[in-house]
Design an enzyme around this catalytic site. Structure first.
Site, short mmCIF file in Angstrom:
data_model
loop_
_atom_site.label_atom_id
_atom_site.label_comp_id
_atom_site.label_asym_id
_atom_site.label_seq_id
_atom_site.Cartn_x
_atom_site.Cartn_y
_atom_site.Cartn_z
N ARG A 53 -9.59 -10.87 -3.35
CA ARG A 53 -8.80 -9.64 -3.53
C ARG A 53 -8.36 -9.48 -4.99
NH1 ARG A 53 -3.55 -8.67 0.09
NH2 ARG A 53 -2.75 -10.30 -1.28
N ARG A 101 1.10 -1.58 -28.90
CA ARG A 101 1.32 -0.68 -27.78
C ARG A 101 0.60 0.66 -27.95
NH1 ARG A 101 4.59 3.31 -25.78
NH2 ARG A 101 5.13 3.09 -23.58
N HIS A 103 -1.43 3.57 -24.96
CA HIS A 103 -1.69 3.68 -23.52
C HIS A 103 -3.12 3.31 -23.15
CE1 HIS A 103 2.18 5.54 -23.60
NE2 HIS A 103 2.17 5.75 -22.30
N LYS A 148 -3.43 -4.53 -5.96
CA LYS A 148 -2.21 -5.35 -6.02
C LYS A 148 -1.72 -5.38 -7.46
CE LYS A 148 -0.28 -9.42 -3.67
NZ LYS A 148 0.88 -8.75 -3.10
N GLU A 180 3.47 1.23 5.10
CA GLU A 180 3.64 -0.24 5.11
C GLU A 180 5.06 -0.58 4.63
OE1 GLU A 180 1.13 -2.28 2.25
OE2 GLU A 180 1.49 -0.76 0.73
N1 DCS Z 1 1.87 -4.74 1.42
C1 DCS Z 1 2.54 -4.93 0.27
C2 DCS Z 1 3.04 -3.75 -0.47
C3 DCS Z 1 2.74 -6.24 -0.21
O1 DCS Z 1 3.40 -6.42 -1.37
C4 DCS Z 1 2.27 -7.34 0.55
C5 DCS Z 1 2.45 -8.75 0.09
C6 DCS Z 1 1.59 -7.08 1.74
C7 DCS Z 1 1.40 -5.76 2.15
C8 DCS Z 1 1.03 -8.20 2.58
O2 DCS Z 1 -0.04 -8.81 1.93
P1 DCS Z 1 -0.41 -10.34 2.15
O3 DCS Z 1 -0.51 -10.54 3.62
O4 DCS Z 1 -1.71 -10.49 1.47
O5 DCS Z 1 0.68 -11.15 1.57
N2 DCS Z 1 3.24 -8.97 -1.01
C9 DCS Z 1 3.37 -10.28 -1.63
C10 DCS Z 1 4.52 -10.28 -2.55
O6 DCS Z 1 4.70 -9.49 -3.43
N3 DCS Z 1 5.32 -11.27 -2.22
O7 DCS Z 1 4.88 -11.98 -1.16
C11 DCS Z 1 3.67 -11.41 -0.68
#
Ligand code: DCS
Length: 288
Positions: A53, A101, A103, A148, A180
């Protein structure tokens, strides 16, 4: 305990010696990506999935990671060994590097900045047994939540709203549709089936979510990747959230509304047991 070691741009250094440049694009723009990986009994859980990922997030934002996947995985393992982590997490971050810096991308052969560190962290057993509460928050984030990214301002504001009201998590929704949590995926149980938002650009496709999908299939519980509304969530038989640090976490109340009987439901508890089983096979961990 030995002096804590962190990984910074190609070297293992003492935590106190790890300094980042003020013109790092991660620091100035949030121009980077990260992963949080779980360690149980000194062993990494779902390492390959997290690493894959990370590289997918990098591709999506045209970021070059200066190590290949195998090299980075072995760095993670070395760090765990050096810090003697038993129960904990590895935090790993890659930014687009250091440059004056501006963008647009720096160009040339500026290398991405890679950092990683470990932290001791126990399984949240009490909360997993008793369940937690949550609050509903409008999802104000951008449209690439599948990456992420280090840009977590929307998530942070949502989590702060939950924390300030004494809740464990903020459940985000775009209009009527539940997306979520601020740092977790959201699931409901309705007519005996598990429902969760499909893995589109509007959510992060959680690694824990994928494990749950797999164990649900093995236990014969239908796993439906289909959106549901706030009203459906409030009327659900059961609800839980899932993440690397929260595992399968029952949600028993959302704002003033009890979910189901207001206690962790049977499908959730079954998934928790199976999830622990998965950890046991992968990491030989102690039962909670
Ligand atoms: N959605 C978001 C916005 C997240 O930040 C996370 C995990 C998940 C779903 C679940 O993903 P995973 O199952 O792969 O962990 N966030 C991580 C974080 O920022 N801290 O702990 C987990």
């Amino acid at each position: 305990m030995a002096v804590e070691t962190v990984f910074l741009n190609g070297e293992f250094v003492k935590r106190s010696d790890a300094k980042v440049d003020i013109e790092d694009r991660g620091y100035q723009f949030g121009d980077g990506i990260y992963e949080v990986i779980r360690v149980y009994s000194g062993e990494v859980f779902t390492m390959d999935e997290h690493m894959e990922r990370l590289y997918q997030s990098a591709d999506k934002m045209k970021l070059k990671i200066p190590f290949d996947l195998q090299e980075l995985s072995s760095i993670v393992c070395k760090l765990i060994e050096k810090n003697d982590v038993e129960e904990g997490i590895v935090y790993m971050q890659v930014s687009r590097g250091i440059s004056p810096r501006q963008h647009h991308f720096p160009g040339g052969d500026i290398s991405g900045s890679v950092i990683a560190y470990t932290k001791d962290f126990k399984r949240p057993s009490k909360q997993m047994n008793e369940g937690v509460t949550a609050t509903l928050v409008e999802d104000i984030r951008w449209l690439r939540c599948d990456i992420k990214s280090l840009n977590l301002l929307g998530n942070i504001l949502a989590k702060e709203e939950a924390a300030s009201k004494g809740h464990f998590e903020a459940i985000q929704h775009r209009g009527e549709t539940v997306t979520e949590g601020s740092s977790s995926n959201v699931f409901i149980v309705k007519d005996g089936s598990i429902y969760t938002h499909p893995a589109t650009n509007l959510i992060l496709n959680g690694i824990t979510r994928r494990v749950i999908k797999d164990i649900a299939a093995k236990s014969g519980v239908p796993f439906v990747e289909k959106t549901f509304t706030v009203d459906e969530l409030l009327a659900a038989e059961e609800m839980f959230i899932a993440s690397t640090t929260s595992e399968v976490m029952p949600v028993i109340k959302v704002d003033e509304v009890n979910i189901g009987q207001g206690v962790p439901g049977p499908v959730t508890v079954k998934l928790q047991e199976m999830f622990t089983g998965r950890i046991l096979t992968e990491c030989k961990v102690q039962q909670v």
